[in-house]
Design a protein around this motif. Sequence first.
Motif, PDB file in Angstrom:
ATOM      1  N   TRP A 178     -25.986   7.991   7.023  1.00  0.00           N
ATOM      2  CA  TRP A 178     -26.510   9.336   7.220  1.00  0.00           C
ATOM      3  C   TRP A 178     -25.500  10.237   7.921  1.00  0.00           C
ATOM      4  O   TRP A 178     -25.623  11.462   7.883  1.00  0.00           O
ATOM      5  N   SER A 211     -32.599  12.509   1.281  1.00  0.00           N
ATOM      6  CA  SER A 211     -32.290  12.289   2.708  1.00  0.00           C
ATOM      7  C   SER A 211     -32.045  13.578   3.477  1.00  0.00           C
ATOM      8  O   SER A 211     -31.206  13.616   4.394  1.00  0.00           O
ATOM      9  N   ALA A 269     -32.364  13.530   7.349  1.00  0.00           N
ATOM     10  CA  ALA A 269     -31.382  12.809   8.173  1.00  0.00           C
ATOM     11  C   ALA A 269     -30.592  13.777   9.052  1.00  0.00           C
ATOM     12  O   ALA A 269     -29.397  14.002   8.868  1.00  0.00           O
ATOM     13  N   ARG A 278     -34.624  11.204  13.418  1.00  0.00           N
ATOM     14  CA  ARG A 278     -35.423  10.952  12.221  1.00  0.00           C
ATOM     15  C   ARG A 278     -36.745  11.711  12.246  1.00  0.00           C
ATOM     16  O   ARG A 278     -37.144  12.325  11.255  1.00  0.00           O
TER      17      ARG A 278
END
Length: 551
Positions: A225, A273, A276, A290
């Motif tokens: 990430w 994502s 992230a 998160r």
Amino acid sequence: MLDIPGWVPFHRLAVVFALLVAIGALAFVDRPSRLTATLRRRFLFGVPWGTLVTIGGVLAVYLFLQDGRSSWYRPIVIPFRAWSYFYPLGMLSAPFSHSSAGHLIGNLIGTLTLAPVAEYALGHYPRRRGSTSFGSLRTNPYVRAFLLFPAGVFVVGLLTSVFALGPVIGFSGVVFAFGGFALVTRPVTTILALFSGRVVRLFYDAMLSPEVTATARPVFSTPWWAQIALQGHAIGLLFGVMLGIWVLRRRDGTQPTAMRSFAAVLLFAVQESMWAVYWFRGSETFVLFRAVGLALVIMLAILVALTVASSNRPIRANAPTGSVGSARRWQVGVAVLLLATSALTGPAIPANMFTAASDDLPGERVEVRDYEITYVEDVPNGLTAAFDIELFGESTTTNTSGVVVKSEQRGIWTTAVSKNRLAFDGRSVVRLGGVGWRDEAVAARDGYVVMGTGTSAYRVFLATENETVLAHKTGPVQAEPVVAGRNISVVPTDAGYDLQVSSDRGTVRGPMPTANVSTTLDNIRFVRHEQFIFAEYRGTRVRVAREETYN
């Protein structure tokens, strides 16, 4: 049992055969194909030409500008990042360049799956009542397919470069803009296209490597990430969303329901994502937020859904024209989206105003045309923010250690190879270049792990085609074992390594023992066995150092 010759690509043929059988079976059952007829109504000859031209252009940048044609897996990267506004080449090339072949393929597959959805929503043929396909350049399907769509892609790419935070590189900002536009105009189709990208990627990997044998081995890696250009992805998505809303409102057609839009945006953001959210602490330490990230993507999804589904009625009935209350309901959502986009893009403007200082790099260095390369430890990063900002207890001020590349002419100052990466690999190649040329510099490290300290005595060399310099060496590092009241240290020198023995009587130094030659200092005999160095004294044998090994 059938004996197939080794030269026959059986596994690849099996995949291709299975795919052809599936296509043939579907074409037979579904004839005549409604999909083909639908594509022909919206695309010139049923083909998304704008998408194909875009893919060809991005591939051409990788092959020719970045010299991927001669080194597919090792393109030139440093000069084609978006370093600052004072380096126009980087700003123009960064959104269409890539850091590796894998990076390129990932973005091309994203383009291949998402761009046709956006292009379908726009269409090659005009949709306004009374307009004709060849009545003007704007309505000409050839112009729309081969010129206007690629031109729009170029403009969006340039915007993602100009407003991106940090020295970004890659087409992913535009891919996310495709996604944002497609999510607003065709939410369900977009999600299907998104997951079809996984099938395309699997097909590509199966053709490239039909069999993979893996063994356990140590690797040096950063969290996945921490390698995402999240801000660039987010502004690309928001650009696409606002363009999609503009197209929907101009056509005054049927908008997707709020539930469809919310679900599609949320699924897309989670899959890609976009939750992230992370920060860096320097020294290759990263923090992932998160929960905060998930809350942000949920808020983004509901904001887009409400904006898309809102009516064209004013906020307040009978409100005077020009007043706040006369604004359309969907325009309120657009205003909030604009504020969010401004909040994301605003910090990039002062950050991109920085350029490399004229101060000389510390220590010994090598030069490749306008580039200077050196090795530093714990010095301020030359491209961090001018003002120290704290958020959630984290700071923007960081120090860096490793191989630094600077070009005052290009406004570049970057840690090309971190200290920990070089310690892991032992050798790293820094690829440099510009339009029409490429060159390399090599960083190499050797050293000894000193017993009981957890640290090493080491040296770092930098080499080009014309010169090699010793760029860095540590001071003496003392081992924990004490032999006969004497302290033992490993000392890096210009010529190699010495051992140093210190006691109340003074200090003596001598060369590091080799495989066949021992060294005796103050009655202590030092011997080498493979990569280990031992100290021997009156029947006592102690390991004091180990030569570094690399992966």
